[in-house]
Design an enzyme around this catalytic site. Structure first.
Site, PDB file in Angstrom:
ATOM      1  N   THR A   1       0.839  -1.210   0.000  1.00 29.30           N
ATOM      2  CA  THR A   1       0.000   0.000   0.000  1.00 29.30           C
ATOM      3  C   THR A   1       0.873   1.259   0.000  1.00 29.30           C
ATOM      4  OG1 THR A   1      -1.410   1.314   1.464  1.00 29.30           O
ATOM      5  CG2 THR A   1      -0.139  -0.390   2.524  1.00 29.30           C
ATOM      6  N   ASP A   2       0.326   2.341  -0.503  1.00 34.37           N
ATOM      7  CA  ASP A   2       1.081   3.605  -0.468  1.00 34.37           C
ATOM      8  C   ASP A   2       1.312   4.068   0.973  1.00 34.37           C
ATOM      9  OD1 ASP A   2      -1.564   4.374   0.106  1.00 34.37           O
ATOM     10  OD2 ASP A   2      -1.597   6.039  -1.325  1.00 34.37           O
ATOM     11  N   GLU A   3       0.499   3.532   1.912  1.00 35.70           N
ATOM     12  CA  GLU A   3       0.607   4.003   3.300  1.00 35.70           C
ATOM     13  C   GLU A   3       1.948   3.674   3.937  1.00 35.70           C
ATOM     14  OE1 GLU A   3      -2.968   3.491   5.670  1.00 35.70           O
ATOM     15  OE2 GLU A   3      -4.159   3.321   3.853  1.00 35.70           O
TER      16      GLU A   3
ATOM     17  N   TYR B   1      -1.013  -0.364  11.177  1.00 34.75           N
ATOM     18  CA  TYR B   1      -1.302  -1.081   9.911  1.00 34.75           C
ATOM     19  C   TYR B   1      -0.172  -0.856   8.917  1.00 34.75           C
ATOM     20  CZ  TYR B   1      -3.135  -1.475   5.128  1.00 34.75           C
ATOM     21  OH  TYR B   1      -3.280  -1.758   3.786  1.00 34.75           O
TER      22      TYR B   1
ATOM     23  N   LYS C   1       2.613  -3.481   7.152  1.00 37.54           N
ATOM     24  CA  LYS C   1       2.755  -3.683   5.704  1.00 37.54           C
ATOM     25  C   LYS C   1       4.192  -3.347   5.264  1.00 37.54           C
ATOM     26  CE  LYS C   1      -0.118  -4.630   3.101  1.00 37.54           C
ATOM     27  NZ  LYS C   1      -0.657  -5.937   2.618  1.00 37.54           N
TER      28      LYS C   1
HETATM   29  P1  NAD Z   1     -10.083  -6.831   3.151  1.00 39.46           P
HETATM   30  O1  NAD Z   1      -9.949  -6.554   4.613  1.00 39.46           O
HETATM   31  O2  NAD Z   1     -11.362  -6.513   2.452  1.00 39.46           O
HETATM   32  O3  NAD Z   1      -9.790  -8.381   2.868  1.00 39.46           O
HETATM   33  C1  NAD Z   1      -8.765  -9.085   3.499  1.00 39.46           C
HETATM   34  C2  NAD Z   1      -9.005 -10.571   3.251  1.00 39.46           C
HETATM   35  O4  NAD Z   1      -7.913 -11.298   3.837  1.00 39.46           O
HETATM   36  C3  NAD Z   1     -10.287 -11.100   3.885  1.00 39.46           C
HETATM   37  O5  NAD Z   1     -10.986 -11.917   2.973  1.00 39.46           O
HETATM   38  C4  NAD Z   1      -9.790 -11.910   5.074  1.00 39.46           C
HETATM   39  O6  NAD Z   1     -10.642 -12.997   5.399  1.00 39.46           O
HETATM   40  C5  NAD Z   1      -8.431 -12.381   4.570  1.00 39.46           C
HETATM   41  N1  NAD Z   1      -7.504 -12.677   5.673  1.00 39.46           N
HETATM   42  C6  NAD Z   1      -7.219 -11.887   6.743  1.00 39.46           C
HETATM   43  N2  NAD Z   1      -6.340 -12.514   7.558  1.00 39.46           N
HETATM   44  C7  NAD Z   1      -6.050 -13.703   6.968  1.00 39.46           C
HETATM   45  C8  NAD Z   1      -5.191 -14.777   7.324  1.00 39.46           C
HETATM   46  N3  NAD Z   1      -4.472 -14.756   8.435  1.00 39.46           N
HETATM   47  N4  NAD Z   1      -5.108 -15.823   6.476  1.00 39.46           N
HETATM   48  C9  NAD Z   1      -5.852 -15.864   5.333  1.00 39.46           C
HETATM   49  N5  NAD Z   1      -6.690 -14.875   4.969  1.00 39.46           N
HETATM   50  C10 NAD Z   1      -6.784 -13.809   5.778  1.00 39.46           C
HETATM   51  O7  NAD Z   1      -8.863  -6.075   2.495  1.00 39.46           O
HETATM   52  P2  NAD Z   1      -8.724  -5.398   1.047  1.00 39.46           P
HETATM   53  O8  NAD Z   1      -9.151  -3.998   1.134  1.00 39.46           O
HETATM   54  O9  NAD Z   1      -9.307  -6.301   0.030  1.00 39.46           O
HETATM   55  O10 NAD Z   1      -7.143  -5.393   0.899  1.00 39.46           O
HETATM   56  C11 NAD Z   1      -6.459  -6.480   0.307  1.00 39.46           C
HETATM   57  C12 NAD Z   1      -4.973  -6.187   0.291  1.00 39.46           C
HETATM   58  O11 NAD Z   1      -4.720  -4.992  -0.439  1.00 39.46           O
HETATM   59  C13 NAD Z   1      -4.364  -5.965   1.667  1.00 39.46           C
HETATM   60  O12 NAD Z   1      -3.110  -6.603   1.691  1.00 39.46           O
HETATM   61  C14 NAD Z   1      -4.213  -4.469   1.784  1.00 39.46           C
HETATM   62  O13 NAD Z   1      -3.125  -4.134   2.617  1.00 39.46           O
HETATM   63  C15 NAD Z   1      -3.937  -4.090   0.339  1.00 39.46           C
HETATM   64  N6  NAD Z   1      -4.332  -2.727  -0.065  1.00 39.46           N
HETATM   65  C16 NAD Z   1      -5.599  -2.282   0.214  1.00 39.46           C
HETATM   66  C17 NAD Z   1      -5.988  -1.017  -0.219  1.00 39.46           C
HETATM   67  C18 NAD Z   1      -7.388  -0.511   0.023  1.00 39.46           C
HETATM   68  O14 NAD Z   1      -7.675   0.642  -0.289  1.00 39.46           O
HETATM   69  N7  NAD Z   1      -8.310  -1.312   0.529  1.00 39.46           N
HETATM   70  C19 NAD Z   1      -5.082  -0.215  -0.932  1.00 39.46           C
HETATM   71  C20 NAD Z   1      -3.790  -0.704  -1.191  1.00 39.46           C
HETATM   72  C21 NAD Z   1      -3.449  -1.973  -0.758  1.00 39.46           C
HETATM   73  P1  TYD Z   2     -10.029   4.614   5.229  1.00 42.54           P
HETATM   74  O1  TYD Z   2     -11.102   4.223   4.257  1.00 42.54           O
HETATM   75  O2  TYD Z   2     -10.038   4.000   6.580  1.00 42.54           O
HETATM   76  O3  TYD Z   2      -8.651   4.368   4.491  1.00 42.54           O
HETATM   77  P2  TYD Z   2      -7.140   4.811   4.931  1.00 42.54           P
HETATM   78  O4  TYD Z   2      -7.126   5.207   6.347  1.00 42.54           O
HETATM   79  O5  TYD Z   2      -6.417   3.526   4.726  1.00 42.54           O
HETATM   80  O6  TYD Z   2      -6.750   5.895   4.014  1.00 42.54           O
HETATM   81  O7  TYD Z   2     -10.084   6.194   5.427  1.00 42.54           O
HETATM   82  C1  TYD Z   2      -9.959   7.076   4.327  1.00 42.54           C
HETATM   83  C2  TYD Z   2      -9.955   8.486   4.874  1.00 42.54           C
HETATM   84  O8  TYD Z   2     -11.240   8.752   5.432  1.00 42.54           O
HETATM   85  C3  TYD Z   2      -8.954   8.714   5.988  1.00 42.54           C
HETATM   86  O9  TYD Z   2      -8.410  10.017   5.871  1.00 42.54           O
HETATM   87  C4  TYD Z   2      -9.785   8.620   7.247  1.00 42.54           C
HETATM   88  C5  TYD Z   2     -11.146   9.141   6.810  1.00 42.54           C
HETATM   89  N1  TYD Z   2     -12.312   8.555   7.513  1.00 42.54           N
HETATM   90  C6  TYD Z   2     -13.258   9.395   8.098  1.00 42.54           C
HETATM   91  O10 TYD Z   2     -13.167  10.623   8.029  1.00 42.54           O
HETATM   92  N2  TYD Z   2     -14.309   8.816   8.756  1.00 42.54           N
HETATM   93  C7  TYD Z   2     -14.462   7.468   8.858  1.00 42.54           C
HETATM   94  O11 TYD Z   2     -15.449   7.000   9.497  1.00 42.54           O
HETATM   95  C8  TYD Z   2     -13.495   6.627   8.238  1.00 42.54           C
HETATM   96  C9  TYD Z   2     -13.599   5.130   8.325  1.00 42.54           C
HETATM   97  C10 TYD Z   2     -12.441   7.209   7.566  1.00 42.54           C
END
Ligand code: NAD
Ligand code: TYD
Length: 341
Positions: A124-126, A151, A155
């Site tokens: 992730t960019d984070e 988090y 990562k």
């Molecule tokens: P999510 O929370 O929706 O899904 C995570 C999945 O992983 C779930 O299905 C969960 O059951 C499974 N999981 C969790 N722990 C596990 C374990 N110990 N063993 C097997 N499976 C397990 O997350 P997401 O938003 O789909 O993100 C997926 C990936 O992409 C993550 O690695 C996250 O860091 C990365 N990512 C997410 C975003 C975003 O905006 N959501 C952006 C960049 C990168």
């Molecule tokens: P989020 O979807 O949790 O993603 P990330 O923290 O990984 O960027 O949050 C996106 C942005 O929205 C972040 O700046 C936090 C803000 N946010 C709120 O203002 N209220 C909320 O209830 C949540 C979940 C996030």
């Protein structure tokens, strides 16, 4: 047939990735390995071609189960499995260290033992921390890793183990770092689906701090296409930043959602800021554009409308989640009631 092992494929991005790969290739067989935590949901896989997709319930921290589940002649592991919500990591980081760090290391060892051709780590960019508010600065692949939330720290640690597996053992690795994703089937603890489902139910929309934190929003299918391209065309050992040059303040996102749904801005409720809240994320995606020929296909306007349409058409999916554990989490975190009546 290509054999790929996808972890976390019952989550938001993993399930979108599986759909995309099955739709856009005809020679890929997928093993989807997921522990089905609170964020994993088999409903996310409804309608997926069962001839080319096999689901296995398992934890990436369980070495024996991982080794038994990775197929022979495996072309790639795509590691999506993670604890993914910043606010939960602030409450307790233990699960983040287990799954995101130890789980990744167990997968890396298993990849070597099973002679997997490539390991793709979905990062992730984070991991690169927070940028100043000025629009001059962007994350590039050369930005230092400066994670600020538990988090992001987990990562970033995982990325170091991926690098170490390549440098020490010669495993072929790719790291992708995307900005904030949005789209259908995203768990409603994240900004966009939380605001959409609250607005649909005329419940308050909790905006942290002054609402001016900036995120770089990428439509989930565009992210998934970038991951696939990085596997096919990327160079081992490289990281690829994926961003749609779509920076928006949270408050702009929230107001757009309310406007599309025809709901009043008076539903917005400013609440206490998140601890250590990163101010701005923004990605310079020159490398993926040039080296992988990637660019986003879905505009913000189209993507947000499609996302909202999906939530409106899938009220049952939302209601199944906004129950039990979710209601407890919400009450504890926001100090307000929410969810299915
Ligand atoms: P999510 O929370 O929706 O899904 C995570 C999945 O992983 C779930 O299905 C969960 O059951 C499974 N999981 C969790 N722990 C596990 C374990 N110990 N063993 C097997 N499976 C397990 O997350 P997401 O938003 O789909 O993100 C997926 C990936 O992409 C993550 O690695 C996250 O860091 C990365 N990512 C997410 C975003 C975003 O905006 N959501 C952006 C960049 C990168
Ligand atoms: P989020 O979807 O949790 O993603 P990330 O923290 O990984 O960027 O949050 C996106 C942005 O929205 C972040 O700046 C936090 C803000 N946010 C709120 O203002 N209220 C909320 O209830 C949540 C979940 C996030």
């Amino acid at each position: 047939m290509k054999q790929i092992f996808v972890t976390g494929g019952a989550g938001f991005i993993g399930s979108a990735f599986i759909r995309l790969v099955l739709d856009e290739t005809s020679d890929t067989q997928i093993i989807n390995y997921d522990a089905l935590t609170y964020a994993g949901n088999l409903e996310n896989l409804e309608g997926v071609d069962s001839k080319r997709h096999t689901f296995i319930k398992g934890d990436i921290c369980d070495k024996d189960s991982v080794l038994n589940s990775i197929p022979d002649n495996c072309d790639a592991i795509f590691n999506f499995a993670a604890e993914s919500h910043v606010d939960r990591s602030i409450e307790s980081a233990n699960e983040f260290v287990n799954t995101n760090v130890l789980g990744t290391q167990i997968l890396l060892d298993a990849a070597r033992e099973k002679n997997v051709r490539r390991f793709v780590q979905i990062s992730t960019d984070e991991v690169m921390g927070s940028l100043p508010e000025s629009d001059e600065a962007f994350f590039t692949e050369d930005s230092p890793l400066e994670p600020n939330s538990p988090y992001a720290a987990s990562k970033a640690a995982a990325e170091h183990f991926v690098r170490a597996a390549r440098e020490t053992f010669g495993l072929e690795t790719i790291i992708t770092r995307c900005g904030n994703n949005y789209g259908s089937r995203q768990f409603p603890e994240k900004l966009i689906p939380l605001m959409v489902s609250n607005a649909m139910n005329d419940e308050p929309l909790p905006v942290y701090g002054d609402g001016k934190n900036v995120r770089d929003w990428v439509y989930v299918d565009d992210h998934c296409r970038g991951i696939w391209l990085s596997f096919e065309k990327g160079k081992s050992g490289e990281a690829y930043n994926i961003g749609a040059r779509n920076e928006l303040q949270n408050i702009e996102v929230v107001k757009s959602i309310l406007d599309i749904l025809g709901k009043p801005h008076s539903l917005i409720k400013y609440v206490k800021d998140r601890l250590g809240h990163d101010r701005r994320y923004a990605i310079d995606s020159t490398k993926v554009e040039k080296e992988l020929d990637w660019k986003p296909k879905v505009s913000w306007e189209e993507g947000l409308q499609a996302t909202i349409n999906w939530y409106q058409e899938n009220v049952d999916w939302v209601d199944h989640i906004r129950n039990g554990e979710y209601k407890e989490y919400y009450k504890k975190h926001y100090g307000m009631e929410v969810g299915a009546k």
